[in-house]
Each structure stands twice: as structure tokens, then as C-alpha cells.
Enzyme design. Sequence first.
Site, PDB file in Angstrom:
ATOM      1  N   ALA A  91      60.971  36.861   0.803  1.00 46.69           N
ATOM      2  CA  ALA A  91      60.201  35.948   1.655  1.00 46.69           C
ATOM      3  C   ALA A  91      58.813  35.662   1.097  1.00 46.69           C
ATOM      4  O   ALA A  91      58.273  34.575   1.312  1.00 46.69           O
ATOM      5  CB  ALA A  91      60.104  36.496   3.072  1.00 46.69           C
ATOM      6  N   ASN A 148      55.732  39.816  12.731  1.00 47.11           N
ATOM      7  CA  ASN A 148      56.237  41.096  12.252  1.00 47.11           C
ATOM      8  C   ASN A 148      55.641  42.288  12.989  1.00 47.11           C
ATOM      9  O   ASN A 148      56.293  43.319  13.112  1.00 47.11           O
ATOM     10  CB  ASN A 148      55.993  41.225  10.740  1.00 47.11           C
ATOM     11  CG  ASN A 148      54.650  40.705  10.311  1.00 47.11           C
ATOM     12  OD1 ASN A 148      54.293  39.550  10.574  1.00 47.11           O
ATOM     13  ND2 ASN A 148      53.880  41.553   9.670  1.00 47.11           N
ATOM     14  N   GLN A 161      61.402  37.682  10.263  1.00 48.64           N
ATOM     15  CA  GLN A 161      61.725  38.678  11.291  1.00 48.64           C
ATOM     16  C   GLN A 161      62.742  38.163  12.303  1.00 48.64           C
ATOM     17  O   GLN A 161      63.346  38.958  13.026  1.00 48.64           O
ATOM     18  CB  GLN A 161      60.450  39.104  12.028  1.00 48.64           C
ATOM     19  CG  GLN A 161      59.463  39.884  11.165  1.00 48.64           C
ATOM     20  CD  GLN A 161      59.979  41.259  10.758  1.00 48.64           C
ATOM     21  OE1 GLN A 161      60.969  41.770  11.304  1.00 48.64           O
ATOM     22  NE2 GLN A 161      59.312  41.874   9.804  1.00 48.64           N
ATOM     23  N   HIS A 205      66.199  42.074   2.808  1.00 52.65           N
ATOM     24  CA  HIS A 205      65.956  43.484   3.198  1.00 52.65           C
ATOM     25  C   HIS A 205      65.460  43.664   4.623  1.00 52.65           C
ATOM     26  O   HIS A 205      65.281  44.784   5.086  1.00 52.65           O
ATOM     27  CB  HIS A 205      65.019  44.183   2.192  1.00 52.65           C
ATOM     28  CG  HIS A 205      63.565  43.873   2.346  1.00 52.65           C
ATOM     29  ND1 HIS A 205      62.708  44.700   3.032  1.00 52.65           N
ATOM     30  CD2 HIS A 205      62.807  42.849   1.890  1.00 52.65           C
ATOM     31  CE1 HIS A 205      61.484  44.198   2.981  1.00 52.65           C
ATOM     32  NE2 HIS A 205      61.523  43.071   2.298  1.00 52.65           N
ATOM     33  N   CYS A 265      50.845  46.797   7.455  1.00 51.16           N
ATOM     34  CA  CYS A 265      50.821  45.634   6.575  1.00 51.16           C
ATOM     35  C   CYS A 265      49.518  45.457   5.814  1.00 51.16           C
ATOM     36  O   CYS A 265      49.411  44.636   4.919  1.00 51.16           O
ATOM     37  CB  CYS A 265      51.201  44.342   7.301  1.00 51.16           C
ATOM     38  SG  CYS A 265      52.962  44.303   7.618  1.00 51.16           S
TER      39      CYS A 265
HETATM   40  C1  LIG Z   1      58.594  41.239   5.336  1.00 49.78           C
HETATM   41  C2  LIG Z   1      57.988  39.927   5.589  1.00 49.78           C
HETATM   42  C3  LIG Z   1      57.653  39.060   4.542  1.00 49.78           C
HETATM   43  C4  LIG Z   1      57.794  39.460   3.092  1.00 49.78           C
HETATM   44  O1  LIG Z   1      59.114  39.537   2.714  1.00 49.78           O
HETATM   45  P1  LIG Z   1      59.537  40.130   1.286  1.00 49.78           P
HETATM   46  O2  LIG Z   1      60.956  39.746   1.138  1.00 49.78           O
HETATM   47  O3  LIG Z   1      59.338  41.600   1.411  1.00 49.78           O
HETATM   48  O4  LIG Z   1      58.661  39.517   0.267  1.00 49.78           O
HETATM   49  C5  LIG Z   1      57.144  37.817   4.862  1.00 49.78           C
HETATM   50  N1  LIG Z   1      56.992  37.436   6.134  1.00 49.78           N
HETATM   51  C6  LIG Z   1      57.294  38.226   7.167  1.00 49.78           C
HETATM   52  C7  LIG Z   1      57.110  37.723   8.557  1.00 49.78           C
HETATM   53  C8  LIG Z   1      57.797  39.501   6.940  1.00 49.78           C
HETATM   54  O5  LIG Z   1      58.089  40.282   7.967  1.00 49.78           O
END
Ligand SMILES: *Cc1c(COP(=O)(O)O)cnc(C)c1O
Length: 388
Positions: free
Chosen positions: A73, A153, A181, A203, A328
Site C-alpha cells: 500500500a 488504521n 484497512q 499483509h 505508526c
Molecule cells: C498498513 C497500511 C499502509 C501501508 O501498507 P504496506 O503494504 O505495509 O506498505 C498504508 N495505509 C494504511 C491505512 C495502512 O494501514
Amino acid sequence: MQFPIYLDYNATTPCDPQVVEAMLPYFTTQFGNAASRQHALGWQAEEAVDYARQQVAALIGADPTEIVFTSGATESNNLALKGVAEMYAAKGNHLITCVTEHKAVLDACKHLEKQGASVTYLPVNSEGLIDLQQLEAAITPATILIAIMYANNETGVIQPVQAIGRIAKKHNVIFFSDATQAVGKIPVQVISDEIDLMSFSAHKLYGPKGVGALYIRRKNPRVRLTAQIDGGGHERGMRSGTLNVPGIVGLGKAAELCRLTLEHERIRMAHLRDQLENALLQLKGVQVNGNRQHRLPQVSNLAFAQVEGNALMLGFNKQIAVATGSACTSASMEPSFVLKALGLQDEMARSSLRFSLGRFTTEEEITYTIEKVTETVQSLRALNPFVG
Ligand SMILES: *Cc1c(COP(=O)(O)O)cnc(C)c1O
């Protein structure tokens, strides 16, 4: 019961064993490069990627040709923001986002500001929600993108995505949502939600780390992006680089499992979460951070007045894995900027814990967690002469 009890699914999820099983052949016997057009190993890899693309598209109601695979993401967010800013530079240079976005959105916006873009950061109210009138009022003829996350998140608060999509469409502005999320947890449908670009990550939905996707709408309107990684022209030129075939197969399988279990799981999650939350709210000086109605079913972010989150963590004696109010930005001890944006004082933000449940959370674990948290809060408060 296995310790620690894992209640940090918003940080990452374990791979579902069925996901691992689906991936395994693509590391060894089916190791082909999906771009190899001359032999069967390449065709098999390409076929596996095509199938995963269908599985991913089905979860969000998209067409498979609208899915671009990325490394996660963070990359999807960067591609959406920078790719739109570059592609639509002639139309304008104004973006609208929100103060509680993920760092991958906020930092990409800062990067664009350094290059001359102008960015409006909408505030949120005490429940974590943006104001739609404020959003609409912020739109100018130079606005090219609205970037508002689907669900937060840290608090799980769900923004009024459909209404945002409608406002964006009315003003002919592209709507991008970081739905990392939300996808796989609640029904996310790009058509009815009127989303033009959407990020998510394997993930966070029981797939492997290091793979994700960006949904890019192909009609009404057709969204175009400038690639941020140049090379062999993979992913229709939008994201070059040899495809992570095992990872993509894993994301596909994970998406399918989420689609098949979503309705059942979201009810089970909400039930367990409410059980945990209602029990902990029995303690004095506990409050829920964020709106309770418009919220993901698996998240509860609670502030425990007069008790430090880190003291609570120590008190749990490594038996419960949760995130504290400095989540975070965890490298630093800064209180969470998301909780501060809701109006929490530093002390209350530092007294907050995020419980996030998932597929492998059991009732037994929740019962144990209620007891352990209650006991720890009470014993810490007994040590503090200023608390009644
Ligand atoms: C975990 C997360 C990300 C980052 O995702 P990755 O795949 O770990 O780079 C971005 N945005 C939100 C809202 C997240 O919870």
C-alpha cells in the site's frame, strides 16, 4: 492458548495457511517469469497472475484490467498521488487530503508540496470524521485529486466514502482512497463507493508482506497515471519490474478467502470486539477514541485515563500484543498524531491502546484479555495516589 495473544491485526496479519499453500509451487517448480512469452513456465506464471487479478478484482467489484500489482500500500499510495499529480499537472496542482491519513499519503503529499503542489489538509472532528461541506468548499478549479482513506488504521473510523465519491464526481475531481484497512474486512465496492483509485495490501488481509495493489478506474472516468517506476513496461506500463508471482498468487488467494468469509467474519469480529470494549468500559475513566458507529468491526481504540500505555504494556508481561497511542510513529515516543487530531491531549493519547482483532482471534483470548487488562489497570491505579 498461545502467548502473546495477538491483538495487533491492523499492524499486520499472519498468512492464512491456505494462502501459503497456494503460493508454494510458485517458489520452486512453477518459478517462471510472467513476462516470458516463449515457454510454458512463463505462460503458467502469467496464467497464475491473471487468475489472481480476477480474485482481487472480484473482492472489490472491479474489472481485472483495473488492477495493478505493487509492492504494497505504501507504493500504491505513492503511485496514486505522484502519478496523478504528474499526469494532470496541466489541469491543476491542488490536492485535498485529511490530517489523519497514513504517513504514506501524508509524506507523499509533502513531497508534492516541495515540488510546487498545493495541498489542503482537512481536519477531523472529535470522532475522527471529516466534514463534507468543508471538503466541498475546499475544491477549486485547480483541484485534481481528493485523497481520503476508507478507514483509519488507528481508530478504525470509516469515512463517508460514498458521499465523498459523489462530491468528487460532481466537481470532476479524481477520488483516491487508501482502503488498506477496509478491504477484506467490510464490503468495499469501487462502483457504488464511486472510488477512482484505491490502495490495499496483502499483509493486512492474511496474505504475504511486500505485495499490494492499486485499483485504477478505466471508465466513467478513465483515470490515467504517470508511472513512478520505469522499465520493462509491466502492468500496462504503470509499474515496471518482474512480477512477484508467489506474492501475487498469495494476494489473490487471500482476497478470495476474504470474499467468501467476509459476511460471517465481520459479525464475529464485531461481537468479540464489543465484548472486549464493553467489559473494559466498565472500568472508570475509559473512553473510546473515534466514532463507534462508523467503525471497522475489528478495532477498538481505548484511552485509559491516568495510566500510561507503556506502563500497561509492561503490566501485560508480554502476554498481550497490542499497539499503544504512539503507534505508526513507534520509533519515536511521540503521541499518535491521529489521536491528537481528534483533540486528545498528549497524556490521553499516550494512555491509549489499540486492540485489533482478526481471523484467528478466539473468544477464550478475549476473555483472558479482559481479565488481564482489567487487573493491570486496577493495579497501576492503586499505585497512583492521585486516582480515586
Ligand atoms: C498498513 C497500511 C499502509 C501501508 O501498507 P504496506 O503494504 O505495509 O506498505 C498504508 N495505509 C494504511 C491505512 C495502512 O494501514
